[in-house]
Design a protein around this motif. Structure first.
Motif, PDB file in Angstrom:
ATOM      1  N   PRO A 198      21.468  18.418   6.293  1.00  0.00           N
ATOM      2  CA  PRO A 198      20.546  17.287   6.476  1.00  0.00           C
ATOM      3  C   PRO A 198      21.171  15.953   6.065  1.00  0.00           C
ATOM      4  O   PRO A 198      21.482  15.754   4.896  1.00  0.00           O
ATOM      5  N   ASP A 249      25.077  12.312  -1.399  1.00  0.00           N
ATOM      6  CA  ASP A 249      24.706  11.501  -0.234  1.00  0.00           C
ATOM      7  C   ASP A 249      25.617  11.823   0.955  1.00  0.00           C
ATOM      8  O   ASP A 249      26.520  12.657   0.858  1.00  0.00           O
ATOM      9  N   LYS A 250      25.339  11.172   2.072  1.00  0.00           N
ATOM     10  CA  LYS A 250      26.026  11.474   3.323  1.00  0.00           C
ATOM     11  C   LYS A 250      27.555  11.335   3.208  1.00  0.00           C
ATOM     12  O   LYS A 250      28.299  12.197   3.664  1.00  0.00           O
ATOM     13  N   ARG A 276       4.996  18.955   8.976  1.00  0.00           N
ATOM     14  CA  ARG A 276       4.548  18.000   7.938  1.00  0.00           C
ATOM     15  C   ARG A 276       3.716  18.698   6.872  1.00  0.00           C
ATOM     16  O   ARG A 276       3.872  18.416   5.684  1.00  0.00           O
ATOM     17  N   ASP A 302      19.914  12.898   7.642  1.00  0.00           N
ATOM     18  CA  ASP A 302      18.933  11.832   7.855  1.00  0.00           C
ATOM     19  C   ASP A 302      17.530  12.422   7.668  1.00  0.00           C
ATOM     20  O   ASP A 302      17.383  13.625   7.439  1.00  0.00           O
ATOM     21  N   ASP A 303      16.516  11.573   7.737  1.00  0.00           N
ATOM     22  CA  ASP A 303      15.153  12.023   7.447  1.00  0.00           C
ATOM     23  C   ASP A 303      14.719  13.168   8.358  1.00  0.00           C
ATOM     24  O   ASP A 303      14.042  14.105   7.924  1.00  0.00           O
ATOM     25  N   SER A 304      15.120  13.066   9.620  1.00  0.00           N
ATOM     26  CA  SER A 304      14.615  14.053  10.574  1.00  0.00           C
ATOM     27  C   SER A 304      15.278  15.420  10.369  1.00  0.00           C
ATOM     28  O   SER A 304      14.618  16.465  10.369  1.00  0.00           O
ATOM     29  N   THR A 305      16.602  15.449  10.136  1.00  0.00           N
ATOM     30  CA  THR A 305      17.233  16.749   9.882  1.00  0.00           C
ATOM     31  C   THR A 305      16.862  17.270   8.493  1.00  0.00           C
ATOM     32  O   THR A 305      16.799  18.478   8.281  1.00  0.00           O
ATOM     33  N   MET A 306      16.596  16.347   7.539  1.00  0.00           N
ATOM     34  CA  MET A 306      16.132  16.779   6.212  1.00  0.00           C
ATOM     35  C   MET A 306      14.799  17.518   6.345  1.00  0.00           C
ATOM     36  O   MET A 306      14.586  18.555   5.713  1.00  0.00           O
ATOM     37  N   ALA A 307      13.924  16.982   7.182  1.00  0.00           N
ATOM     38  CA  ALA A 307      12.620  17.612   7.410  1.00  0.00           C
ATOM     39  C   ALA A 307      12.800  19.003   8.005  1.00  0.00           C
ATOM     40  O   ALA A 307      12.195  19.974   7.542  1.00  0.00           O
ATOM     41  N   GLU A 367      14.092  21.417   5.281  1.00  0.00           N
ATOM     42  CA  GLU A 367      13.051  21.784   4.321  1.00  0.00           C
ATOM     43  C   GLU A 367      12.120  22.835   4.890  1.00  0.00           C
ATOM     44  O   GLU A 367      11.760  23.812   4.228  1.00  0.00           O
TER      45      GLU A 367
END
Lengths: 195, 195
Positions: free
Chosen positions: A95, A177-178, A20, A97-102, A105
């Motif tokens: 990535p 997008d996906k 984070r 979804d939010d978790s794989t995007m995180a 990054e």
């Protein structure tokens, strides 16, 4: 009686706080002090688990790899047809979804950071190129890959395509997008497969 | 008599010093003080040309774009056959020598830096996606693109491939040398062209 603490869980908690901090402030914000604050632990407690910033970063990055590998293992256990299996594994490297995007990054930030430091992080090569090369060989052995294609060139092309999509999904998510990612990736795999 | 100074040349000199600082120390080293030192000018002299760090970075990044655009314009003037022209233009977006490698490193470092700041840099979108979309349309209009392909999907695929190759050329230059990049890129363009 001493408190029972799940050390592995505590370390993962600190690693996620590290992610984070990197996402919000970049690698330059990833100091032991900032990470302790984000994790809600004292500097002393953090140092109990990780004696140096290097050790903490190595653990946090290995956790990114482990999570991705666990998702890939789950896909491999699904017993899908070869081409669908390869597509699904590759999608775990982009990535969506939010978790794989995180994760993505954090991983890119770290890889770029390594270019500007002399630090060594053993075993942190992500070996994605070798994995993708094996997937192309697998498609060939299964009689799916078109016969006039060079496996080596196709592995390099697929690797560049997957990382390019991952990079653009991160930097230009409004356009890419996906659904669009899936369309490009399945279109590519169709184009290298027998009709 | 006052000294005659070429202001444009002096600004480019400072911009190039900015690139070197970013390459050696990453964006976090790109302070006005470090850049003045690298350029061999006083802080006051630097402030004469760029009143803020933001103004300096915007100039330095625009110079990366301008140099790439100038190389592309030179290729366009060569009056090459359509497919060769597209290939040569795309190769200007992938680092194939020390000077384009430097531009690419600086550009990627800056793009990632922007993710972690609230700063606005007007007009610094590199518009490479739109440029590549136009190249695919051009190949189609010239009757070269295979007829069953979706121009929109092909533009996205080619864009991801080019940026993926650029990223890997930067991070993994030992494997991905110039000959290998050309082989992957020309192979890809052949695969979307009529036989």
């Amino acid at each position: 009686m001493p408190k029972i603490v799940d050390h592995s869980e505590r370390k993962s908690h600190i690693a996620e706080a590290t992610w984070r901090v990197i996402m919000n402030q970049g690698m330059k914000g990833a100091t032991v002090r900032n990470i302790a604050q984000e994790a809600g632990v004292s500097l002393g407690a953090l140092r109990h688990y990780f004696s140096t910033q290097h050790e903490l970063l190595a653990f946090a990055m290995n956790l990114v790899k482990d999570r991705a590998q666990a998702r890939i293992d789950t896909v491999l256990q699904l017993d899908l047809p070869p081409k669908e299996q390869v597509t699904r594994v590759l999608m775990e490297l982009i990535p969506l979804d939010d978790s794989t995007m995180a994760e993505m990054e954090v991983w890119f930030a770290f890889v770029f950071h390594l270019k500007y430091t002399d630090e060594e992080y053993d075993g942190l090569n992500d070996n994605i190129y070798l994995g993708i090369h094996k997937m192309v060989e697998f498609l060939d052995e299964q009689g799916i890959l078109k016969e006039d294609l060079d496996r080596d060139v196709e592995a390099e092309r697929l690797y560049a395509l997957v990382d390019g999509l991952a990079l653009h999904a991160m930097l230009e998510p409004e356009r890419l997008d996906k659904q669009r990612i899936i369309r490009v990736l399945t279109g590519h795999l169709d184009s290298i497969s027998k009709g």
